[in-house]
Design a protein around this motif. Structure first.
Motif, PDB file in Angstrom:
ATOM      1  N   ARG A   1      12.482  -3.305   1.888  1.00  0.00           N
ATOM      2  CA  ARG A   1      11.568  -2.235   1.452  1.00  0.00           C
ATOM      3  C   ARG A   1      11.148  -2.445   0.005  1.00  0.00           C
ATOM      4  NH1 ARG A   1       8.158   0.455   0.202  1.00  0.00           N
ATOM      5  NH2 ARG A   1       7.639   2.608   0.727  1.00  0.00           N
TER       6      ARG A   1
ATOM      7  N   PRO B   1      13.176  -0.947   7.584  1.00  0.00           N
ATOM      8  CA  PRO B   1      12.519  -0.615   6.321  1.00  0.00           C
ATOM      9  C   PRO B   1      11.512   0.501   6.513  1.00  0.00           C
ATOM     10  CG  PRO B   1      12.558  -2.991   6.681  1.00  0.00           C
ATOM     11  CD  PRO B   1      13.019  -2.352   7.955  1.00  0.00           C
ATOM     12  N   ARG B   2      11.370   1.389   5.513  1.00  0.00           N
ATOM     13  CA  ARG B   2      10.420   2.484   5.576  1.00  0.00           C
ATOM     14  C   ARG B   2       9.043   2.037   5.158  1.00  0.00           C
ATOM     15  NH1 ARG B   2      11.351   6.924   2.098  1.00  0.00           N
ATOM     16  NH2 ARG B   2      12.521   5.589   0.769  1.00  0.00           N
TER      17      ARG B   2
END
Length: 312
Positions: free
Chosen positions: A228, A310-311
């Motif tokens: 991220r 991951p965002r």
């Protein structure tokens, strides 16, 4: 009148209201259905506030920083503006056609988080590719603290080499002290122990008493925080002039790290604190003790709990 109201299924209050409207506006107007919308709405968001929100979002996007409803809300608060709620901002952006639709994105409540309890309890190290002018490729090593998300150190290099990996780790130690653990992937420049070899970075870290750990092959989500971190760097670098030299790109990455640590509220931290605020809020973990006698690096690194994807 009571009998009349009972026959027509209306209350006395409604009867008086209709009669007053008929006297004021005429019988035809009294029988027309009226909107239930209130005459005044004190909590209604004005068009000027909506315009400000869209402008703040555009400014964040131009600067290469996160520009979702949470980021816009925090930025408006820091600027002293009247900030609508995060949900209201999301609705405003959809109405204005500037929101990014992500119907397949999992809700935050579905994420499983794992965070080490203190700064320097674990660092994550990974490298990612970038380009210079004329399409020349290079790599950026990013060293991040797992607990606070602080950008411990970054290093631009011509390639993903063991020498560069060791250099960025030493840079981080000089800036923040010795971590208890170092999490990397299984790349030959980082930790090739699963391949039956001891890398330079692994040997040096273990000589300081650092526990070197890796994710399972094919499971990049173990290094989810660092993945991220790469995305945030890419977004910011994409808004900067393309660097022509490694030194020029290093200057840009150093500027990004300062913004990331001290200015940008992190949505993955409690209270959306900045990484430096999260670092300062908890005592730093004690440095490990170097092993006694001749150092023999471990040949089988441990693994850590899986990270969420991951965002975005």
């Amino acid at each position: 009148m009571t009998t009349f109201c009972a026959e027509h299924g209306v209350s006395r209050k409604t009867f008086y209201a209709i009669r007053a409207r008929a006297r004021a506006e005429g019988q035809a107007a009294a029988l027309e259905p009226r909107s239930r919308r209130p005459v005044r709405s004190p909590t209604r968001i004005g068009e000027d506030v909506k315009d400000q929100a869209v402008q703040v979002r555009a400014a964040l996007e131009r600067s290469g920083l996160d520009h979702g409803p949470v980021s816009v809300h925090d930025k408006m608060v820091s600027m002293g503006l009247a900030a609508p709620s995060v949900a209201s901002l999301a609705r405003i952006f959809r109405e204005r056609g500037v929101a990014r639709v992500e119907p397949r994105k999992r809700p935050r409540a579905a994420w499983r988080r794992f965070v080490y309890p203190a700064p320097n309890a674990c660092w994550q190290l990974d490298a990612t590719e970038w380009v210079l002018t004329a399409g020349r490729r290079c790599v950026v090593f990013q060293l991040q603290d797992d607990h606070s998300r602080v950008a411990v150190a970054s290093l631009v290099a011509s390639g993903e080499t063991a020498e560069a990996a060791l250099a960025v780790f030493k840079k981080g130690v000089a800036a923040r002290g010795v971590p208890q653990r170092l999490l990397t992937d299984n790349g030959s420049a980082l930790n090739p122990s699963r391949r039956g070899r001891v890398g330079r970075l692994t040997a040096y870290a273990q000589s300081l008493g650092v526990e070197t750990i890796t994710g399972k092959p094919g499971r990049p989500t173990t290094q989810g925080k660092n993945e991220r971190f790469h995305q945030t760097l890419f977004r910011w670098l994409g808004r900067q002039p393309l660097a022509s030299t490694l030194a020029g790109l290093q200057a840009q990455v150093d500027a990004f790290d300062q913004i990331y640590n001290d200015q940008r509220p992190h949505q993955g931290l409690p209270g959306r604190a900045t990484p430096q605020q999260a670092w300062d809020a908890t005592p730093v973990a004690d440095a490990p003790r170097p092993p006694p006698g001749p150092h023999r690096p471990r040949s089988h690194p441990a693994t850590t709990p899986a990270e969420p994807p991951p965002r975005g």
